[in-house]
Write a protein that holds these residues in place. Structure first.
Motif, PDB file in Angstrom:
ATOM      1  N   HIS A 167       1.139  -1.215   0.011  1.00  0.00           N
ATOM      2  CA  HIS A 167      -0.165  -0.023  -0.454  1.00  0.00           C
ATOM      3  C   HIS A 167       1.109   1.149   0.122  1.00  0.00           C
ATOM      4  CE1 HIS A 167      -3.744   3.075   1.312  1.00  0.00           C
ATOM      5  NE2 HIS A 167      -2.630   3.176   1.957  1.00  0.00           N
ATOM      6  N   ALA A 168       0.735   1.846  -0.748  1.00  0.00           N
ATOM      7  CA  ALA A 168       1.328   3.373  -1.050  1.00  0.00           C
ATOM      8  C   ALA A 168       0.210   4.399  -0.656  1.00  0.00           C
ATOM      9  CB  ALA A 168       2.466   3.337  -1.669  1.00  0.00           C
ATOM     10  N   GLU A 169       0.864   5.369  -0.059  1.00  0.00           N
ATOM     11  CA  GLU A 169      -0.486   7.131   0.151  1.00  0.00           C
ATOM     12  C   GLU A 169       0.507   7.634  -0.055  1.00  0.00           C
ATOM     13  OE1 GLU A 169      -2.247   7.513   4.435  1.00  0.00           O
ATOM     14  OE2 GLU A 169      -2.333   5.658   3.673  1.00  0.00           O
ATOM     15  N   ALA A 170      -0.309   9.370  -0.293  1.00  0.00           N
ATOM     16  CA  ALA A 170       0.564  10.341  -0.343  1.00  0.00           C
ATOM     17  C   ALA A 170      -0.314  11.629  -0.829  1.00  0.00           C
ATOM     18  CB  ALA A 170       1.330  11.071  -1.430  1.00  0.00           C
ATOM     19  N   ARG A 171      -0.080  13.266   0.275  1.00  0.00           N
ATOM     20  CA  ARG A 171      -0.523  13.555  -0.267  1.00  0.00           C
ATOM     21  C   ARG A 171      -0.130  15.268   0.197  1.00  0.00           C
ATOM     22  NH1 ARG A 171      -4.923  13.223   3.018  1.00  0.00           N
ATOM     23  NH2 ARG A 171      -4.602  11.233   3.554  1.00  0.00           N
ATOM     24  N   ILE A 172      -0.942  16.692  -0.581  1.00  0.00           N
ATOM     25  CA  ILE A 172       0.331  17.918   0.066  1.00  0.00           C
ATOM     26  C   ILE A 172       0.065  18.052   1.072  1.00  0.00           C
ATOM     27  CG2 ILE A 172       0.232  19.931  -0.529  1.00  0.00           C
ATOM     28  CD1 ILE A 172      -1.159  19.246  -3.571  1.00  0.00           C
ATOM     29  N   THR A 173       1.467  18.223   1.609  1.00  0.00           N
ATOM     30  CA  THR A 173       1.733  19.255   3.141  1.00  0.00           C
ATOM     31  C   THR A 173       1.237  20.792   2.743  1.00  0.00           C
ATOM     32  OG1 THR A 173       3.769  19.102   3.048  1.00  0.00           O
ATOM     33  CG2 THR A 173       2.569  17.179   4.126  1.00  0.00           C
ATOM     34  N   ARG A 174       1.682  21.243   2.187  1.00  0.00           N
ATOM     35  CA  ARG A 174       1.601  22.359   1.824  1.00  0.00           C
ATOM     36  C   ARG A 174       1.761  23.181   0.502  1.00  0.00           C
ATOM     37  NH1 ARG A 174       6.502  26.029   2.642  1.00  0.00           N
ATOM     38  NH2 ARG A 174       7.859  25.076   3.188  1.00  0.00           N
ATOM     39  N   THR A 175       1.264  24.651   0.315  1.00  0.00           N
ATOM     40  CA  THR A 175       2.121  24.811  -1.665  1.00  0.00           C
ATOM     41  C   THR A 175       2.183  26.279  -1.200  1.00  0.00           C
ATOM     42  OG1 THR A 175       0.016  26.340  -1.840  1.00  0.00           O
ATOM     43  CG2 THR A 175       0.311  23.355  -2.539  1.00  0.00           C
ATOM     44  N   ASP A 176       3.179  26.991  -1.949  1.00  0.00           N
ATOM     45  CA  ASP A 176       4.322  27.898  -2.102  1.00  0.00           C
ATOM     46  C   ASP A 176       5.023  28.215  -3.374  1.00  0.00           C
ATOM     47  OD1 ASP A 176       5.869  29.684  -1.123  1.00  0.00           O
ATOM     48  OD2 ASP A 176       8.291  28.936  -0.758  1.00  0.00           O
ATOM     49  N   GLY A 177       3.542  28.874  -3.943  1.00  0.00           N
ATOM     50  CA  GLY A 177       4.280  29.810  -5.024  1.00  0.00           C
ATOM     51  C   GLY A 177       3.605  28.561  -6.945  1.00  0.00           C
ATOM     52  N   PHE A 178       4.896  28.069  -7.127  1.00  0.00           N
ATOM     53  CA  PHE A 178       5.167  27.284  -8.097  1.00  0.00           C
ATOM     54  C   PHE A 178       5.314  26.103  -7.171  1.00  0.00           C
ATOM     55  CE2 PHE A 178       5.871  30.824 -10.608  1.00  0.00           C
ATOM     56  CZ  PHE A 178       4.647  31.322 -11.153  1.00  0.00           C
ATOM     57  N   LYS A 179       5.168  25.816  -6.000  1.00  0.00           N
ATOM     58  CA  LYS A 179       5.598  24.369  -5.219  1.00  0.00           C
ATOM     59  C   LYS A 179       5.005  24.287  -4.319  1.00  0.00           C
ATOM     60  CE  LYS A 179      10.725  26.367  -4.737  1.00  0.00           C
ATOM     61  NZ  LYS A 179      11.191  26.454  -4.176  1.00  0.00           N
ATOM     62  N   ALA A 180       4.595  22.745  -4.718  1.00  0.00           N
ATOM     63  CA  ALA A 180       3.904  22.027  -4.067  1.00  0.00           C
ATOM     64  C   ALA A 180       4.785  21.231  -2.756  1.00  0.00           C
ATOM     65  CB  ALA A 180       3.147  21.106  -4.821  1.00  0.00           C
ATOM     66  N   TYR A 181       4.416  21.394  -1.417  1.00  0.00           N
ATOM     67  CA  TYR A 181       4.783  19.854  -1.026  1.00  0.00           C
ATOM     68  C   TYR A 181       4.350  18.810  -0.442  1.00  0.00           C
ATOM     69  CZ  TYR A 181       8.229  23.641  -0.091  1.00  0.00           C
ATOM     70  OH  TYR A 181       9.328  25.308  -0.328  1.00  0.00           O
ATOM     71  N   ALA A 182       4.590  17.777  -0.391  1.00  0.00           N
ATOM     72  CA  ALA A 182       3.844  16.613  -0.432  1.00  0.00           C
ATOM     73  C   ALA A 182       5.195  15.356   0.239  1.00  0.00           C
ATOM     74  CB  ALA A 182       3.343  15.686  -1.477  1.00  0.00           C
ATOM     75  N   ALA A 183       3.985  14.892   1.034  1.00  0.00           N
ATOM     76  CA  ALA A 183       4.602  13.782   2.065  1.00  0.00           C
ATOM     77  C   ALA A 183       3.067  12.282   1.852  1.00  0.00           C
ATOM     78  CB  ALA A 183       4.908  14.389   3.162  1.00  0.00           C
ATOM     79  N   GLY A 184       4.159  11.524   1.850  1.00  0.00           N
ATOM     80  CA  GLY A 184       4.001   9.518   2.166  1.00  0.00           C
ATOM     81  C   GLY A 184       4.471   8.798   2.683  1.00  0.00           C
ATOM     82  N   HIS A 185       3.817   7.544   2.140  1.00  0.00           N
ATOM     83  CA  HIS A 185       4.510   6.370   2.340  1.00  0.00           C
ATOM     84  C   HIS A 185       4.968   4.573   1.475  1.00  0.00           C
ATOM     85  CE1 HIS A 185       0.890   5.667   5.329  1.00  0.00           C
ATOM     86  NE2 HIS A 185       1.088   4.584   4.659  1.00  0.00           N
ATOM     87  N   LEU A 186       5.342   3.990   1.870  1.00  0.00           N
ATOM     88  CA  LEU A 186       5.231   2.736   1.295  1.00  0.00           C
ATOM     89  C   LEU A 186       4.696   1.711   2.825  1.00  0.00           C
ATOM     90  CD1 LEU A 186       5.042   1.206  -1.055  1.00  0.00           C
ATOM     91  CD2 LEU A 186       7.328   0.694  -0.386  1.00  0.00           C
ATOM     92  N   ALA A 187       3.781   0.834   2.488  1.00  0.00           N
ATOM     93  CA  ALA A 187       3.639  -0.303   3.433  1.00  0.00           C
ATOM     94  C   ALA A 187       3.198  -1.454   3.064  1.00  0.00           C
ATOM     95  CB  ALA A 187       2.389  -0.297   4.754  1.00  0.00           C
ATOM     96  N   ASP A 188       3.710  -3.057   3.568  1.00  0.00           N
ATOM     97  CA  ASP A 188       3.298  -4.124   3.776  1.00  0.00           C
ATOM     98  C   ASP A 188       2.360  -4.795   4.356  1.00  0.00           C
ATOM     99  OD1 ASP A 188       5.339  -4.565   6.291  1.00  0.00           O
ATOM    100  OD2 ASP A 188       6.359  -5.262   5.347  1.00  0.00           O
ATOM    101  N   GLU A 189       2.078  -5.401   4.558  1.00  0.00           N
ATOM    102  CA  GLU A 189       1.403  -5.748   5.493  1.00  0.00           C
ATOM    103  C   GLU A 189       1.447  -5.720   6.893  1.00  0.00           C
ATOM    104  OE1 GLU A 189       0.757 -10.120   3.932  1.00  0.00           O
ATOM    105  OE2 GLU A 189      -1.000  -9.447   2.790  1.00  0.00           O
ATOM    106  N   GLU A 190       2.897  -5.373   7.341  1.00  0.00           N
ATOM    107  CA  GLU A 190       3.706  -5.154   8.658  1.00  0.00           C
ATOM    108  C   GLU A 190       3.265  -4.371   8.901  1.00  0.00           C
ATOM    109  OE1 GLU A 190       6.948  -7.547   9.101  1.00  0.00           O
ATOM    110  OE2 GLU A 190       6.062  -9.628   8.754  1.00  0.00           O
ATOM    111  N   GLY A 191       2.852  -3.177   8.301  1.00  0.00           N
ATOM    112  CA  GLY A 191       2.857  -1.334   8.515  1.00  0.00           C
ATOM    113  C   GLY A 191       3.556  -0.599   7.472  1.00  0.00           C
TER     114      GLY A 191
END
Length: 208
Positions: A167-191
């Protein structure tokens, strides 16, 4: 400047027809890749199969596009990134991921990685984890109206990622002009196994 190919007035029905033709081909080759890695058949069988694959490849190459597939768009709004190594339905290297969006604007995907993506025994190659997370973060940071490309990406490998259902997921944490900051993670069945943060930048040619 990144060039997208406009293939004109192609209906959504025709896009689905093409998908039905080429998606099974890529899936079959994906199975072939896995079988090639794991087979233990006799040498003469390997030789016979190699010849059969060569003949099939020659048939497919009898008519092909010049260069890579690219990203093709239709006047109806379909965008076909079918050669992409992460989501491309015509690319047997791609798992492929199906990106979904949640109600809060984030993206997520559930997918399977097998023998073709192995690094440490029984685990996903770290570069493959980076490839997946770069794409997933890029999906949440950009859209058709506002393209953004990876400026920087930072990964923290918490532990090895087991091959299998992921499973992988991500979301935008903030934007600043022409930039977008994103964070996310990859997980297997154990977390969670890998965390990622990235800065995605709208190129000058797309700023209007």
């Amino acid at each position: 400047m990144v060039q997208y190919t406009d293939i004109g007035d192609v209906s959504s029905a025709e896009v689905e027809r093409m998908r039905a033709v080429y998606e099974p081909l890529a899936a079959a080759v994906r199975e072939l890749i896995d079988a090639t890695i794991r087979t233990e058949v006799a040498a003469d069988t390997v030789g016979e199969v190699t010849a059969e694959i060569g003949a099939a490849t020659a048939r497919l190459r009898s008519r092909q596009c010049d260069g890579p597939f690219g990203v093709r768009s239709t006047t109806g709004g379909d965008r076909l990134a079918w050669g992409n190594p992460v989501i491309g339905i015509r690319n047997p290297i791609a798992p492929p991921l199906t990106i979904q969006r949640d109600d809060d604007g984030g993206v997520f995907t559930d997918f399977h990685l097998g023998a073709a993506y192995e690094g440490p025994p029984g685990h996903v190659h770290g570069g493959v984890s980076a490839l997946v997370l770069d794409h997933v973060l890029g999906e949440v940071a950009a859209n058709e109206e506002t393209p953004r490309f990876t400026g920087t990406i930072t990964l923290r490998y918490l532990r090895p990622t087991r091959l299998g259902e992921l499973h992988a997921e991500a979301r935008i944490t903030r934007t600043d002009g022409f930039k977008a900051y994103a964070a996310g993670h990859l997980a297997d069945e154990e977390g969670i196994t890998v965390e990622a943060e990235g800065i995605f930048i709208q190129p000058k040619w797309a700023r209007g």
